[in-house]
Enzyme design. Structure first.
Site, PDB file in Angstrom:
ATOM      1  N   LYS A  22      25.826  51.808  47.454  1.00  0.00           N
ATOM      2  CA  LYS A  22      25.459  50.514  46.863  1.00  0.00           C
ATOM      3  C   LYS A  22      26.485  49.445  47.263  1.00  0.00           C
ATOM      4  O   LYS A  22      26.113  48.381  47.748  1.00  0.00           O
ATOM      5  CB  LYS A  22      25.430  50.637  45.335  1.00  0.00           C
ATOM      6  N   ASN A  23      27.763  49.755  47.050  1.00  0.00           N
ATOM      7  CA  ASN A  23      28.772  48.716  47.264  1.00  0.00           C
ATOM      8  C   ASN A  23      28.922  48.341  48.734  1.00  0.00           C
ATOM      9  O   ASN A  23      29.272  47.212  49.048  1.00  0.00           O
ATOM     10  CB  ASN A  23      30.123  49.148  46.684  1.00  0.00           C
ATOM     11  N   ARG A  94      27.961  40.626  40.084  1.00  0.00           N
ATOM     12  CA  ARG A  94      29.162  39.996  40.614  1.00  0.00           C
ATOM     13  C   ARG A  94      29.190  39.957  42.151  1.00  0.00           C
ATOM     14  O   ARG A  94      29.698  39.013  42.741  1.00  0.00           O
ATOM     15  CB  ARG A  94      30.384  40.750  40.093  1.00  0.00           C
ATOM     16  N   CYS A 118      28.907  43.731  35.500  1.00  0.00           N
ATOM     17  CA  CYS A 118      29.353  44.566  34.382  1.00  0.00           C
ATOM     18  C   CYS A 118      30.469  43.871  33.607  1.00  0.00           C
ATOM     19  O   CYS A 118      31.339  43.240  34.197  1.00  0.00           O
ATOM     20  CB  CYS A 118      29.901  45.895  34.909  1.00  0.00           C
ATOM     21  N   ARG A 123      37.657  39.696  35.858  1.00  0.00           N
ATOM     22  CA  ARG A 123      37.199  39.666  37.248  1.00  0.00           C
ATOM     23  C   ARG A 123      37.108  38.247  37.816  1.00  0.00           C
ATOM     24  O   ARG A 123      36.027  37.771  38.177  1.00  0.00           O
ATOM     25  CB  ARG A 123      35.849  40.383  37.375  1.00  0.00           C
ATOM     26  N   PRO A 124      38.220  37.556  37.903  1.00  0.00           N
ATOM     27  CA  PRO A 124      38.184  36.205  38.454  1.00  0.00           C
ATOM     28  C   PRO A 124      37.959  36.218  39.971  1.00  0.00           C
ATOM     29  O   PRO A 124      37.829  37.277  40.572  1.00  0.00           O
ATOM     30  CB  PRO A 124      39.576  35.663  38.115  1.00  0.00           C
ATOM     31  N   MET A 125      37.938  35.020  40.550  1.00  0.00           N
ATOM     32  CA  MET A 125      37.709  34.934  42.005  1.00  0.00           C
ATOM     33  C   MET A 125      38.876  34.264  42.727  1.00  0.00           C
ATOM     34  O   MET A 125      38.724  33.800  43.850  1.00  0.00           O
ATOM     35  CB  MET A 125      36.420  34.163  42.264  1.00  0.00           C
ATOM     36  N   ASP A 126      40.030  34.198  42.057  1.00  0.00           N
ATOM     37  CA  ASP A 126      41.152  33.460  42.651  1.00  0.00           C
ATOM     38  C   ASP A 126      41.565  33.985  44.031  1.00  0.00           C
ATOM     39  O   ASP A 126      41.936  33.204  44.911  1.00  0.00           O
ATOM     40  CB  ASP A 126      42.351  33.463  41.685  1.00  0.00           C
ATOM     41  N   LEU A 127      41.458  35.295  44.243  1.00  0.00           N
ATOM     42  CA  LEU A 127      41.896  35.853  45.530  1.00  0.00           C
ATOM     43  C   LEU A 127      40.928  35.486  46.656  1.00  0.00           C
ATOM     44  O   LEU A 127      41.341  35.228  47.789  1.00  0.00           O
ATOM     45  CB  LEU A 127      42.050  37.381  45.424  1.00  0.00           C
ATOM     46  N   ASP A 308      35.731  53.508  39.655  1.00  0.00           N
ATOM     47  CA  ASP A 308      34.297  53.715  39.434  1.00  0.00           C
ATOM     48  C   ASP A 308      33.942  55.170  39.110  1.00  0.00           C
ATOM     49  O   ASP A 308      32.778  55.480  38.862  1.00  0.00           O
ATOM     50  CB  ASP A 308      33.494  53.254  40.669  1.00  0.00           C
ATOM     51  N   ILE A 330      42.845  49.236  37.334  1.00  0.00           N
ATOM     52  CA  ILE A 330      42.115  48.225  38.122  1.00  0.00           C
ATOM     53  C   ILE A 330      41.470  47.184  37.210  1.00  0.00           C
ATOM     54  O   ILE A 330      41.549  45.991  37.463  1.00  0.00           O
ATOM     55  CB  ILE A 330      41.042  48.884  39.017  1.00  0.00           C
ATOM     56  N   ARG A 400      20.879  49.934  38.205  1.00  0.00           N
ATOM     57  CA  ARG A 400      21.568  49.078  39.179  1.00  0.00           C
ATOM     58  C   ARG A 400      22.278  49.929  40.222  1.00  0.00           C
ATOM     59  O   ARG A 400      22.497  49.459  41.342  1.00  0.00           O
ATOM     60  CB  ARG A 400      22.616  48.213  38.471  1.00  0.00           C
TER      61      ARG A 400
HETATM   62  C1  UD1 Z   1      34.454  46.306  43.918  1.00  0.00           C
HETATM   63  C2  UD1 Z   1      33.282  47.199  43.586  1.00  0.00           C
HETATM   64  C3  UD1 Z   1      33.424  47.780  42.182  1.00  0.00           C
HETATM   65  C4  UD1 Z   1      34.779  48.477  42.044  1.00  0.00           C
HETATM   66  C5  UD1 Z   1      35.919  47.556  42.478  1.00  0.00           C
HETATM   67  C6  UD1 Z   1      37.266  48.241  42.489  1.00  0.00           C
HETATM   68  C7  UD1 Z   1      31.502  46.171  44.865  1.00  0.00           C
HETATM   69  C8  UD1 Z   1      30.206  45.459  44.855  1.00  0.00           C
HETATM   70  N1  UD1 Z   1      32.057  46.427  43.678  1.00  0.00           N
HETATM   71  O1  UD1 Z   1      34.412  45.232  42.982  1.00  0.00           O
HETATM   72  O2  UD1 Z   1      32.377  48.700  41.954  1.00  0.00           O
HETATM   73  O3  UD1 Z   1      34.978  48.840  40.699  1.00  0.00           O
HETATM   74  O4  UD1 Z   1      35.652  47.058  43.801  1.00  0.00           O
HETATM   75  O5  UD1 Z   1      37.241  49.354  43.331  1.00  0.00           O
HETATM   76  O6  UD1 Z   1      31.997  46.558  45.898  1.00  0.00           O
HETATM   77  N2  UD1 Z   1      40.572  40.326  40.926  1.00  0.00           N
HETATM   78  C9  UD1 Z   1      41.261  39.163  40.683  1.00  0.00           C
HETATM   79  N3  UD1 Z   1      40.953  38.070  41.437  1.00  0.00           N
HETATM   80  C10 UD1 Z   1      40.008  38.092  42.414  1.00  0.00           C
HETATM   81  C11 UD1 Z   1      39.317  39.293  42.669  1.00  0.00           C
HETATM   82  C12 UD1 Z   1      39.621  40.401  41.892  1.00  0.00           C
HETATM   83  O7  UD1 Z   1      42.128  39.103  39.807  1.00  0.00           O
HETATM   84  O8  UD1 Z   1      39.793  37.061  43.077  1.00  0.00           O
HETATM   85  C13 UD1 Z   1      40.880  41.532  40.095  1.00  0.00           C
HETATM   86  C14 UD1 Z   1      39.673  41.957  39.259  1.00  0.00           C
HETATM   87  O9  UD1 Z   1      39.615  41.243  38.047  1.00  0.00           O
HETATM   88  C15 UD1 Z   1      39.958  43.424  39.046  1.00  0.00           C
HETATM   89  C16 UD1 Z   1      40.668  43.837  40.342  1.00  0.00           C
HETATM   90  O10 UD1 Z   1      41.140  42.635  40.936  1.00  0.00           O
HETATM   91  O11 UD1 Z   1      40.813  43.607  37.958  1.00  0.00           O
HETATM   92  C17 UD1 Z   1      39.781  44.602  41.308  1.00  0.00           C
HETATM   93  O12 UD1 Z   1      38.776  43.768  41.766  1.00  0.00           O
HETATM   94  P1  UD1 Z   1      38.109  43.888  43.208  1.00  0.00           P
HETATM   95  O13 UD1 Z   1      38.829  44.898  44.045  1.00  0.00           O
HETATM   96  O14 UD1 Z   1      37.951  42.522  43.751  1.00  0.00           O
HETATM   97  O15 UD1 Z   1      36.703  44.461  42.818  1.00  0.00           O
HETATM   98  P2  UD1 Z   1      35.273  43.924  43.229  1.00  0.00           P
HETATM   99  O16 UD1 Z   1      35.252  43.579  44.667  1.00  0.00           O
HETATM  100  O17 UD1 Z   1      34.821  42.930  42.240  1.00  0.00           O
END
Ligand code: UD1
Length: 421
Positions: A22-23, A94, A118, A123-127, A308, A330, A400
């Protein structure tokens, strides 16, 4: 809303085919936005998240045709006529944020709603934003939407992530394929889904090196072309079904399973007293007697133990001899399955990001509620080992991420059925 009825039924035996990830599929699909030529994915999983991504891409003007019952996705982004990823679609998932990098690179602008998905933390998008800004994008948050533009085009740069985010690595890697010059991603995520995306992008002509390590180098080119790519095996679905015989007893072969995708998880199973062996067609998992031993687990980015699989592992450890300590590193709010497992007789104490799980001899069936995707399947696994009936309600999260979960488990002897509601 549908629910799932599971009745503990003793040891399992047989084979379970593992689907495409899926991912991986959710990041490969937006890659179609990078090229005018067709991108075809094979081995796609049949899941509602994939249908959500299909709807999102179609809303942007891409053509997405589902063939062979959904296992083949034929996509073309010849004419993109919309650059707004609407809240109504994005809030469902997301991973919708993965259209941001490709749209920006191809069109020079994109408006993407902040995501939902979920409820397992902030789960912000700052990165993602930091990485795309380093490539020259200007990004503003207005009315719940990220408004991104690259008036002078994207330019290669060195991007150092403060955390190895999977989504941010994918978004910036896709954008960088069409940027001018060389991009170096430092502290990049190393997940197999990143390697799968890089492999597909290379088939489309992209110049990428170092995927699978924490430093990825991308040399931008003017345009990408079409390609056909098989989606990598779903390591989370694999790990989930490996836990079925571990918790219920018996022997199950997961077809298409690969040890390199789940090495740290398989090591924990081994320590718990479950045997994992490679076969010519997949991975065979056996628990032929003896109790499960307590093991400590800490979730980490790949190649560490995957977050996961934490909920599903907790279900197993709820039946172990002794106390296991699970540390979630995580996501900050990912123990919502613990109170539900407790309803089934599990002994779990949660404090912050740590759960202490003391095994009980016998879980008991109970009505429970699925709170997120992986939590819902952990309750089904617990139901396989419980005495009596477990009814898992609100299973839309399950759909999902797991295709035909009842059929796959029935095929190995589990007593499980969906109750339509
Ligand atoms: C992906 C997977 C999800 C998995 C996760 C961690 C997909 C579609 N989903 O989610 O199933 O649980 O990897 O292996 O591939 N974070 C920030 N800022 C950001 C981005 C992330 O602080 O801009 C934090 C998140 O809040 C979280 C951590 O980083 O605590 C991990 O997030 P990330 O690795 O980005 O996971 P996803 O890509 O959302």
């Amino acid at each position: 809303m549908d629910s799932i009825l599971v009745t503990g039924n003793g040891p399992l035996s047989g084979r379970i085919p593992i689907a495409g990830a899926k991912n991986a599929c959710l990041t490969l699909m937006p890659a179609t936005l990078l090229s005018e030529e067709p991108l075809t994915l094979t081995n796609a999983p049949r899941l509602s998240d994939i249908r959500t991504m299909t709807a999102l891409l179609q809303s942007l003007g891409a053509e997405v045709t589902s063939l062979q019952g959904g296992q083949v996705l034929a996509m073309s982004s010849h004419d993109l006529n919309n650059h707004v990823a609407d809240y109504d679609i994005v809030r469902k998932m997301r991973a919708s944020n993965l259209v941001l990098g490709p749209m920006l690179a191809r069109l020079g602008h994109a408006v993407v709603s902040l995501p939902g998905g979920c409820a397992i933390g902030a789960r912000p998008m700052d990165l993602h934003i930091h990485g795309l800004e380093a490539l020259g994008a200007e990004i503003e948050l207005r009315d719940g939407y990220l408004h991104a533009k690259a008036p002078r085009g994207l330019k290669g740069a060195v991007v150092e992530f403060s955390f190895a985010s999977v989504g941010a690595t994918e978004n910036v890697m896709m954008a960088a394929t069409l940027a001018k010059g060389t991009t170096v991603l430092k502290n990049a995520a190393r997940e197999p889904e990143i390697v799968d995306l890089a492999t597909c992008l290379r088939k489309m002509g992209a110049r990428i090196e170092g995927d699978g390590t924490s430093e990825i180098t991308i040399e931008g080119i003017d345009r990408l072309h079409g390609a056909t790519h098989p989606v990598v095996t779903d390591r989370i679905e694999l790990g989930t079904y490996m836990l079925a015989p571990a918790i219920a007893g018996g022997e199950v072969e997961c077809l298409g399973g690969r040890l390199d995708l789940v090495a740290s998880f398989a090591e924990k199973l081994d320590q718990a007293g479950v045997t994992v062996t490679e076969t010519e067609t997949g991975l065979k998992v056996a628990r032929t007697g003896g109790p499960i031993r307590a093991v400590d687990v800490t979730t980490e980015p790949f190649p560490g133990f995957p977050t996961d699989l934490q909920a599903q592992m907790m279900a197993l450890l709820a039946t172990a001899e002794g106390t296991s300590v699970l540390e979630e590193r995580i996501f900050e709010n990912r123990f919502m399955h613990a109170p539900e497992l407790t309803r089934m007789g599990a002994r779990i104490e949660v404090q912050g990001g740590t759960a202490r799980v003391t095994g009980v001899e016998q879980l008991k069936g109970a009505p429970v509620m699925a709170t997120d995707l992986r939590a819902s399947v952990s309750l089904i696994l617990a139901g396989l080992a419980a005495e009596g009936e477990t009814v898992v309600s609100r299973v839309y999260h399950l759909d999902r991420g797991y295709e035909h979960v009842e059929t796959k488990l029935q095929a190995v002897g589990a007593k499980i059925e969906r109750i339509r509601g």
